[in-house]
Design a protein around this motif. Structure first.
Motif, PDB file in Angstrom:
ATOM      1  N   THR A 155      -8.497 -21.007 -22.368  1.00 43.95           N
ATOM      2  CA  THR A 155      -8.204 -21.742 -21.134  1.00 43.95           C
ATOM      3  C   THR A 155      -9.514 -21.937 -20.381  1.00 43.95           C
ATOM      4  O   THR A 155     -10.319 -21.024 -20.295  1.00 43.95           O
ATOM      5  CB  THR A 155      -7.221 -20.958 -20.256  1.00 43.95           C
ATOM      6  N   SER A 181      -7.923 -16.292 -18.316  1.00 45.03           N
ATOM      7  CA  SER A 181      -8.798 -17.406 -18.687  1.00 45.03           C
ATOM      8  C   SER A 181     -10.217 -16.918 -18.954  1.00 45.03           C
ATOM      9  O   SER A 181     -10.881 -17.389 -19.885  1.00 45.03           O
ATOM     10  CB  SER A 181      -8.804 -18.470 -17.588  1.00 45.03           C
ATOM     11  N   LEU A 362      -1.927 -21.551 -17.384  1.00 44.82           N
ATOM     12  CA  LEU A 362      -2.958 -21.309 -18.391  1.00 44.82           C
ATOM     13  C   LEU A 362      -3.150 -22.481 -19.347  1.00 44.82           C
ATOM     14  O   LEU A 362      -3.912 -22.363 -20.305  1.00 44.82           O
ATOM     15  CB  LEU A 362      -2.596 -20.050 -19.201  1.00 44.82           C
ATOM     16  N   GLN A 363      -2.509 -23.613 -19.089  1.00 48.72           N
ATOM     17  CA  GLN A 363      -2.552 -24.710 -20.052  1.00 48.72           C
ATOM     18  C   GLN A 363      -3.813 -25.576 -20.040  1.00 48.72           C
ATOM     19  O   GLN A 363      -4.053 -26.298 -21.004  1.00 48.72           O
ATOM     20  CB  GLN A 363      -1.320 -25.610 -19.864  1.00 48.72           C
TER      21      GLN A 363
END
Length: 423
Positions: A155, A181, A362-363
């Motif tokens: 991420t 991330s 988190l995409q």
């Protein structure tokens, strides 16, 4: 009659064409690159503000869209390779955000909540594994599938940090998002360094190459950690001299430059070194450490330039042919993240609604983290022996999730986690 002009007129050569006006596409393509980027920054700021005020779209999307329109995807004012001379400046922008992110991470939290630590590890592992297995099922060579899975699991830490800044998000989901991330970005950088060694290997002894790659990974991790700790200690010792003055952001940027250049010179990971430097400085200085968003106004300028350049790197080549592969990468990554986060949500102290918010937050997938491991913006060309079909699908998935990811993150933090405090 005497000539009263101070500047003599120069006749044009026969057949020579006059330069195209600056306001035309040909004129913009022929303009000085510095002028071109300055104009892009002006357009990016205005477009981002218009999109944010009209539809509440994150400003980072407007910056990246400006770069995409000016890049190879549409108007072709800039080509990706033309950005290579700017890479040190872009690396500085990334470094400033990574140092700031490091100051917000709390490693002690992982020791106090072991299930959270396990969820951080599991999220990176399952996202990587799901993408790797999905690409292998589609017919990608396994080593290339592992490379793509390692990159896809990452991420973008700078995107989620920028969105959380803009939304003024604070809370458990936001802090976990930043922690995860940062961790999976480090895993992507170190993993890519190891896999590049394996891809370039022409040795007939796999055990020897595995040992070589393991030693390289250990050197990168330990060296980057020590460099980051040293920079954090230097910050602790030097900052009392400028504390409370406008020179504090300048000191922080100077240390970011030093750490980045030393890491590059010693073939370490600037990403890991700067994260550790930020964490060390926070641990040593506690509340005495003041870090402005983007490390001040100069960092804010670099931040806009960074996201414009990310947009310039977007690609749509082969999308009509590779869209099933792109869709599989996006869905496999989402499924791996959801399985890891939801599976340990209750044990780590997270509700199901918060787990859904964290999964969506988190995409924003990005090759940004691995750019620091490459010498040029064309990092994918530095993977000798990689399956071209798979890498191109990975780049397309990155483009899709990079430009839409900030929207996913903002919506999840605002409507699911309810941790934002926007105007």
């Amino acid at each position: 009659m005497a000539n009263d002009t101070l500047i003599p007129m120069v006749a044009s050569a026969p057949g020579a064409s006059a330069p195209a006006p600056l306001w035309t596409l040909d004129g913009l393509r022929a303009a000085d690159p510095v002028l071109g980027l300055a104009l892009l920054m002006l357009v990016a700021i205005l477009l981002a503000e218009a999109l944010h005020r009209t539809w509440r779209i994150p400003r980072t999307c407007g910056h990246m869209l400006t770069g995409a329109v000016a890049g190879p995807v549409m108007l072709r004012i800039f080509q990706g390779l033309e950005l290579d001379p700017w890479k040190p400046l872009i690396d500085l922008a990334i470094g400033a955000l990574l140092f700031e992110l490091g100051t917000r991470l709390r490693p002690r939290w992982l020791l106090d909540n072991r299930w959270l630590a396990l969820s951080v590890l599991l999220q990176a592992a399952l996202a990587d594994l799901f993408v790797t297995l999905a690409l292998g099922w589609l017919g990608a060579p396994w080593l290339t599938a592992v490379v793509a899975g390692t990159v896809a699991a990452s991420t973008s830490p700078v995107i989620v940090l920028a969105v959380s800044h803009e939304a003024r998000a604070r809370g458990q989901v936001t802090e976990r998002m930043l922690m995860m991330s940062a961790f999976n970005a480090v895993v992507a950088v170190v993993g890519l360094k190891v896999l590049r060694i394996l891809l370039a290997s022409d040795s007939g002894t796999p055990a020897e190459e595995f040992m070589r790659a393991s030693i390289s990974a250990l050197r990168v991790i330990s060296g980057s950690f020590l460099l980051g700790v040293a920079c954090g200690f230097v910050m602790d010792r030097v900052s009392p001299l400028v504390r409370g003055t406008p020179a504090m952001p300048v000191l922080q940027i100077a240390l970011v430059i030093i750490a980045s250049m030393l890491a590059a010179q010693w073939t370490l990971s600037p990403l890991l070194a700067l994260l550790v430097a930020g964490m060390t400085a926070r641990a040593r200085m506690q509340h005495a450490l003041t870090v402005e968003p983007h490390l001040g106004s100069a960092g804010a300028v670099l931040n806009v330039l960074l996201f414009i350049c990310l947009g310039l790197l977007f690609t749509l080549d082969g999308l009509a042919r590779l869209w099933p592969w792109v869709l599989v990468i996006v869905l496999a990554r989402l499924a791996g993240t959801a399985a890891a986060v939801a599976g340990l949500a209750k044990l780590s102290g997270l509700g199901l609604k918060q787990a859904a918010a964290l999964t969506l937050a988190l995409q924003p997938m990005s090759s940004l983290a691995v750019l620091l491991a490459a010498d040029t913006f064309g990092w994918s060309s530095q993977l000798p022996g990689a399956h071209t079909h798979t890498i191109q699908a990975l780049l397309l998935a990155t483009t899709l999730m990079q430009v839409t990811g900030p929207i996913w993150t903002q919506l999840s933090l605002r409507h699911l986690a309810r941790e934002t405090n926007e105007n």
